[in-house]
Design a protein around this motif. Structure first.
Motif, short mmCIF file in Angstrom:
data_model
loop_
_atom_site.label_atom_id
_atom_site.label_comp_id
_atom_site.label_asym_id
_atom_site.label_seq_id
_atom_site.Cartn_x
_atom_site.Cartn_y
_atom_site.Cartn_z
N ASP A 1 -77.63 97.78 -24.14
CA ASP A 1 -76.74 97.30 -25.19
C ASP A 1 -77.29 97.84 -26.50
OD1 ASP A 1 -75.26 95.96 -27.05
OD2 ASP A 1 -75.50 93.98 -26.12
N VAL B 1 -72.09 98.92 -24.48
CA VAL B 1 -72.68 97.97 -23.54
C VAL B 1 -72.54 98.56 -22.15
CG1 VAL B 1 -72.48 95.67 -22.56
CG2 VAL B 1 -72.12 96.00 -25.00
N ILE C 1 -75.91 93.22 -17.78
CA ILE C 1 -75.88 94.17 -18.88
C ILE C 1 -77.19 94.94 -18.82
CG2 ILE C 1 -75.96 94.46 -21.37
CD1 ILE C 1 -73.99 92.24 -21.67
#
Lengths: 288, 268
Positions: free
Chosen positions: A227, A217, A224
């Motif tokens: 991922d 991640v 984020i």
């Protein structure tokens, strides 16, 4: 399957309501299934440390929520406390948190706070110490007399002794020599136990992340950014570099080859993969 | 959160107030405090308030920051105010019930006392807001220099002060970190009685002390390897020098004090 940990639009602002207000984590949706081994990367100030401190309830979200087994970890004080023990968090440079007279008592601090019986505490302390490779003779020593590497092991044993279902580590190998790093990564892998327990760890080393994690991640500016599996993440090598993340040398070599016009798979992160990729490349097989 | 403490906070800027020599600001603050405690009449107070208001305006420090610095003192201000309200006897009775009587003089003293404390803090806050800790200790050292004649270790004291100021934020951050680490192991700093709470502090205080000693040791080594040997013959990169604006500012300060004394004499 209910994820063991999940965040829903998790946002954290520091110094709320002052001129220094700063959003460290910005509506992050994340979930971890039981048994996953996840590496979290991102450059300094990307919000990754703030993020993981929410996962065991140390920090309260400014908005959004954190769920453990589908239940909000701040739903009751008692539950928050329980989650602290079930989600073990090891901070950066954990050797600076040691305080007891003996190594034994320091490792026992967590289990004692769990209000376990004395013989259970004893069993866990010895098991955890053995797990990180600390011998019986060290248990009676003062933690302040140990070497840096040994102190780090004591601190890790202190968290492992709580037998958390999820183990979260913030740059556990920082400041260790290569041998120490290797050993520690092995310990963490052994704790993961082939997927019986969940491990989430922050690292600066893409090499470490690529080698051990099933999922990476990437944090950037409190979001984020990526991922996925190591290969999926490394396929976006150029973006990684733009985010200030140092990618493995071999990945950079392959990226450069691609830049020069060779149609090669540059999502590799180990020398072996690079060789395989080069062999696959058109015409590469003959020359190799 | 611990990080929100604004003690000794410095807001960098490039205004007239920021540019004043730290010695000027230190002396002005002393004059200001003297004036504040000399003022017992409305006009005197008004002058002191005016002086502070102009200084704040010139420094471009936001009023909100000054007020937030005053926040921790609300209780002290309130207690002082209330005590003065009830215990000052006078001639003009306002309210009387049971054994409590409030006089007009009490109200007046209460307001003035509360105002005095707040003005005192606000003035010193302005000093630390506009002067970096380094400048402040340099100024202090320079002002106290004459005391060297009677063997006061002025340089050493100033150095200790700047080191202490330098390490406050570091220690606060460290405290925060160790607290989080111990809480992650189930430490509980909030509940329990006095003894339980004191005991719970051990896992925090011991690592904090250990790391403070370690830092001190490292700092001493670093200073020695740069040949630090006290104040003897030490020169500075930034020499303090008084400019025209400093003399003008001091003159304004002296004028303020003179006027406040005059008003007090005249009783207006």
């Amino acid at each position: 399957m209910t994820p063991v940990l999940q965040t829903v639009r998790l946002t954290h602002r520091y110094s709320e309501g002052t001129p220094f207000e700063r959003v460290a984590v910005d509506s992050v949706d994340f979930s971890a299934q039981r048994g996953e081994f996840i590496a979290v990367i991102g450059h300094t100030g990307s919000g990754k440390s703030t993020f993981i401190q929410h996962l065991n309830g140390l920090l309260k979200p400014s908005s959004g929520s954190v769920l453990f087994d589908g239940k909000d970890i701040h739903s009751s004080k008692e539950f928050t406390r329980q989650v602290r023990f079930r989600v073990g968090l090891l901070f950066q440079y954990p050797e600076y948190q040691l305080f007891e007279e003996t190594v034994y008592r320091d490792i026992a601090f967590g289990p004692k706070n769990m209000k376990l019986k004395d013989d259970e505490v004893d069993e866990r302390v010895r098991e955890a110490a053995g797990f990180v490779g600390l011998g019986e003779e060290i248990l009676g020593k003062s933690p302040f007399d140990l070497s840096g590497g040994q102190k780090r092991r004591v601190a890790i044993a202190g968290v492992i002794a709580m037998r958390p279902e999820v183990l979260i580590l913030d740059e556990p190998t920082a400041g260790l020599d290569p041998g120490g790093r290797e050993e520690l990564m092995e310990n963490i892998l052994r704790y993961h136990d082939g997927g019986k327990r969940t491990v989430i760890y922050i690292t600066h080393s893409m090499e470490d992340a690529a080698r051990t994690a099933q999922r990476i991640v990437v944090f950037n500016h409190g979001h984020i950014a990526m991922d996925g599996t190591p290969r999926e993440v490394f396929r976006r090598g150029f973006e990684l570099i733009q985010m200030g993340i140092i990618v493995p040398q071999i990945t950079r070599v392959m990226m450069r080859l691609r830049e020069l016009g060779l149609d090669v798979d540059d999502s590799v992160y180990s020398v072996d993969q690079a060789i395989a990729a080069l062999r696959e490349t058109k015409g590469g097989g003959d020359r190799a | 959160m611990l990080k929100d403490i604004t003690l000794g906070q410095y807001y960098p800027g490039d205004t007239l107030v920021h540019r004043l020599d730290p010695r000027t600001k230190l002396i002005l603050t002393l004059i200001y405090i003297a004036a504040l405690f000399t003022a017992i009449v409305y006009a005197g107070y008004a002058l002191v308030v005016l002086f502070l208001a102009v200084s704040i305006l010139l420094s471009r420090i936001r009023l909100r920051n000054i007020l937030s610095g005053l926040k921790p003192l609300i209780i002290i201000v309130l207690i002082t105010g209330i005590l003065n309200l009830f215990y000052t006897k006078g001639e003009h009775l306002l309210v009387h019930f049971w054994r409590i009587s409030i006089y007009w003089e009490g109200v007046e003293t209460a307001i003035f006392m509360a105002l005095r404390i707040m003005l005192l803090i606000a003035g010193t806050l302005l000093l630390t807001y506009t002067t970096s800790p380094l400048q402040l200790t340099d100024g202090l050292e320079s002002l106290l220099n004459p005391l060297k004649k009677i063997r006061v270790p002025v340089h050493e004291l100033a150095m200790m002060m700047s080191i202490a100021l330098r390490f406050i934020p570091t220690l606060i951050e460290e405290t925060d970190k160790i607290m989080s680490a111990q809480r992650a192991r189930g430490a509980d700093f909030e509940t329990g009685g006095l003894i339980a709470k004191a005991k719970a502090m051990l896992p925090l205080l011991i690592p904090l002390f250990v790391s403070a000693f370690r830092r001190a040791d490292e700092l001493a080594t670093a200073m020695e390897s740069r040949c630090y040997h006290g104040g003897e013959g030490r020169t500075r990169m930034k020499q303090l020098s008084m400019a025209r604006r400093d003399w003008i500012a001091l003159a304004v300060g002296v004028l303020l004090l003179a006027l406040v004394i005059l008003f007090r004499r005249l009783g207006i």
